[in-house]
Design an enzyme around this catalytic site. Sequence first.
Site, PDB file in Angstrom:
ATOM      1  N   GLU A 107       0.826  -1.204   0.000  1.00 10.21           N
ATOM      2  CA  GLU A 107       0.000   0.000   0.000  1.00 10.21           C
ATOM      3  C   GLU A 107       0.859   1.253   0.000  1.00 10.21           C
ATOM      4  O   GLU A 107       1.963   1.269   0.533  1.00 10.21           O
ATOM      5  CB  GLU A 107      -0.899   0.007   1.239  1.00 10.21           C
ATOM      6  CG  GLU A 107      -1.983  -1.047   1.131  1.00 10.21           C
ATOM      7  CD  GLU A 107      -2.883  -1.123   2.346  1.00 10.21           C
ATOM      8  OE1 GLU A 107      -4.096  -1.159   2.160  1.00 10.21           O
ATOM      9  OE2 GLU A 107      -2.367  -1.141   3.472  1.00 10.21           O
ATOM     10  N   CYS A 120       3.234   8.524   1.192  1.00 12.02           N
ATOM     11  CA  CYS A 120       3.769   7.588   2.184  1.00 12.02           C
ATOM     12  C   CYS A 120       4.018   6.254   1.467  1.00 12.02           C
ATOM     13  O   CYS A 120       3.091   5.634   0.950  1.00 12.02           O
ATOM     14  CB  CYS A 120       2.732   7.457   3.301  1.00 12.02           C
ATOM     15  SG  CYS A 120       3.158   6.272   4.561  1.00 12.02           S
ATOM     16  N   CYS A 127       6.417  -6.774   7.434  1.00 14.01           N
ATOM     17  CA  CYS A 127       7.557  -6.309   8.227  1.00 14.01           C
ATOM     18  C   CYS A 127       7.919  -7.404   9.222  1.00 14.01           C
ATOM     19  O   CYS A 127       7.046  -8.027   9.814  1.00 14.01           O
ATOM     20  CB  CYS A 127       7.203  -5.027   8.980  1.00 14.01           C
ATOM     21  SG  CYS A 127       8.597  -4.354   9.904  1.00 14.01           S
ATOM     22  N   CYS A 131       6.461  -5.139  15.888  1.00 14.85           N
ATOM     23  CA  CYS A 131       6.064  -4.258  16.993  1.00 14.85           C
ATOM     24  C   CYS A 131       4.635  -4.625  17.397  1.00 14.85           C
ATOM     25  O   CYS A 131       3.792  -4.888  16.534  1.00 14.85           O
ATOM     26  CB  CYS A 131       6.136  -2.799  16.557  1.00 14.85           C
ATOM     27  SG  CYS A 131       7.790  -2.331  16.035  1.00 14.85           S
ATOM     28  N   CYS A 134       1.472  -2.604  15.895  1.00 10.46           N
ATOM     29  CA  CYS A 134       1.437  -2.292  14.468  1.00 10.46           C
ATOM     30  C   CYS A 134       0.860  -3.451  13.655  1.00 10.46           C
ATOM     31  O   CYS A 134       1.352  -4.580  13.724  1.00 10.46           O
ATOM     32  CB  CYS A 134       2.852  -1.967  13.994  1.00 10.46           C
ATOM     33  SG  CYS A 134       2.983  -1.774  12.212  1.00 10.46           S
ATOM     34  N   GLY A 178       6.614  -1.860   6.256  1.00  6.31           N
ATOM     35  CA  GLY A 178       8.003  -2.297   6.264  1.00  6.31           C
ATOM     36  C   GLY A 178       8.953  -1.396   7.013  1.00  6.31           C
ATOM     37  O   GLY A 178       8.630  -0.263   7.370  1.00  6.31           O
ATOM     38  N   GLU A 179      10.131  -1.936   7.290  1.00  4.41           N
ATOM     39  CA  GLU A 179      11.185  -1.196   7.975  1.00  4.41           C
ATOM     40  C   GLU A 179      12.253  -0.852   6.922  1.00  4.41           C
ATOM     41  O   GLU A 179      13.009  -1.721   6.484  1.00  4.41           O
ATOM     42  CB  GLU A 179      11.757  -2.066   9.109  1.00  4.41           C
ATOM     43  CG  GLU A 179      13.056  -1.589   9.715  1.00  4.41           C
ATOM     44  CD  GLU A 179      13.072  -0.109  10.103  1.00  4.41           C
ATOM     45  OE1 GLU A 179      12.119   0.378  10.730  1.00  4.41           O
ATOM     46  OE2 GLU A 179      14.057   0.573   9.750  1.00  4.41           O
ATOM     47  N   SER A 208      11.655   6.751   7.926  1.00  3.69           N
ATOM     48  CA  SER A 208      11.246   6.456   9.301  1.00  3.69           C
ATOM     49  C   SER A 208      11.784   5.083   9.690  1.00  3.69           C
ATOM     50  O   SER A 208      11.646   4.128   8.931  1.00  3.69           O
ATOM     51  CB  SER A 208       9.717   6.466   9.394  1.00  3.69           C
ATOM     52  OG  SER A 208       9.296   6.093  10.686  1.00  3.69           O
ATOM     53  N   SER A 231      10.972   5.960  15.329  1.00  5.23           N
ATOM     54  CA  SER A 231       9.775   5.514  16.033  1.00  5.23           C
ATOM     55  C   SER A 231      10.193   5.138  17.448  1.00  5.23           C
ATOM     56  O   SER A 231      10.703   4.048  17.678  1.00  5.23           O
ATOM     57  CB  SER A 231       9.159   4.314  15.305  1.00  5.23           C
ATOM     58  OG  SER A 231       8.715   4.731  14.044  1.00  5.23           O
ATOM     59  N   HIS A 233       8.356   5.740  20.784  1.00  6.94           N
ATOM     60  CA  HIS A 233       7.199   5.137  21.469  1.00  6.94           C
ATOM     61  C   HIS A 233       7.382   4.809  22.946  1.00  6.94           C
ATOM     62  O   HIS A 233       6.404   4.481  23.627  1.00  6.94           O
ATOM     63  CB  HIS A 233       6.692   3.891  20.730  1.00  6.94           C
ATOM     64  CG  HIS A 233       6.425   4.139  19.281  1.00  6.94           C
ATOM     65  ND1 HIS A 233       5.733   5.233  18.841  1.00  6.94           N
ATOM     66  CD2 HIS A 233       6.785   3.455  18.165  1.00  6.94           C
ATOM     67  CE1 HIS A 233       5.668   5.208  17.516  1.00  6.94           C
ATOM     68  NE2 HIS A 233       6.299   4.154  17.075  1.00  6.94           N
ATOM     69  N   CYS A 350      -1.082   5.379   9.953  1.00 11.89           N
ATOM     70  CA  CYS A 350       0.123   4.619  10.264  1.00 11.89           C
ATOM     71  C   CYS A 350      -0.201   3.350  11.032  1.00 11.89           C
ATOM     72  O   CYS A 350      -1.021   3.352  11.941  1.00 11.89           O
ATOM     73  CB  CYS A 350       1.048   5.453  11.133  1.00 11.89           C
ATOM     74  SG  CYS A 350       1.827   6.760  10.231  1.00 11.89           S
TER      75      CYS A 350
END
Length: 376
Positions: A107, A120, A127, A131, A134, A178-179, A208, A231, A233, A350
């Site tokens: 996406e 984005c 991923c 986390c 997520c 994804g990372e 990010s 990120s 958090h 997100c």
Amino acid sequence: MSDTSNPSTHDAGRSDLLGLSPEEVDARLAEHFETRGQVRYRADQVRAWIYESSVDSFDDMTNLPMDVRHDLSLSFMLSSLQLDTISRSTDGTVKHLWRLRDGELIESVLIPEGARLTLCLSSQVGCAVGCTFCATGWAGFSRQLSAGEIVAQFRASRAWARQNEYGPITNIVYMGMGEPLANRAAVHASLTALNRGFGVGSRRITVSTVGLTPGIRELAARPEQFGLALSLHAPVSELRRTLIPMEKRHPLPELMAALREFRETKGRRVTFEYTMIRDVNDDEALASTLADLASGVRAFVNLIPFNPIPYQDWLPSEPERIAHFKRVLEAAGVAVAIREPRGRDIDAACGQLRANALVRPQGAPKAVGGSAQRIR
Ligand code: SAH
Ligand code: SF4
């Protein structure tokens, strides 16, 4: 996590021109036309099709003779995406669900905001970081995206934006699925192509990361001024570990050292993303710890209300708690903003990417135009 599962940028011996730098594209095309004794300006024509249009087949390059198009298609390819579903939010945010050549889904999201249009992008299919808050992470990891597939999201989104009078894409964030720093080779190549080939300024492109320090250092070593968002958090390791498994491998002190280095080499402010989850990471005492951490690297802090995701009953923090965090940060001299997630009604915010696609039962209608239902 490594880059070893990177899909090839070659397909049956054809190189994907979308994943190359503009200089490499020029060199490959010049060589191609020279060895065939064809006029050099053909390279400029192909170049214009790549960077200015969205055609993904050489057949559609209508100002080239048929035999030239055919020859090009034997040597090169252009990554393409097939549109699966498009969802448009009441706030103007647009989510595209794209099908890749091997059937995988990714996406990308277009977010209009005044004169700005932010894209984005996804960097992986799924991923592997996992986390706990997520949806992308929950759905697991399928494969890396190639540089061409990352760039193809830009080209396809630009085409949609042009057709729908959204204007030019002014900003890019690698905040989709994804990372990015776990897919470094492809992400670096796509940064080069988007910046130098497609003309998006490096200061308008932000990567990010959940905090892979080798990747942060590599980004810092680049000559361009790409932005970096971390990120975060949670401002303490014990808590962060429960949210982000990567904290065990790259704990906060190591991370902060890498961020200081980034800031010093680039002279650019890093952004902390802090998703506020009720009774999980919004204890009042954490606000001043967060302020200390942000002051230490002079980071800008984005406080983001948590977006509820399927199979998880966490809630966003109360608005008053978020406002309290903001006040504590401001009192400590930290620059801070509260970010309302965009495209909530279409699950474009997100952390929600891919969740809806994956839980949609077979045969259920595809959601379009703000009517997407999350299936719990
Ligand atoms: N893997 C990268 C980039 C993609 S995630 C990273 O983690 O930074 C983009 C952002 O969405 C990250 O800041 C991530 O922490 C945040 N996010 C993930 N799930 C979320 C959720 N449910 N609510 C709010 N933000 C979320
Ligand atoms: Fe991966 Fe980022 Fe989601 Fe974590 S927050 S699972 S790193 S996409």
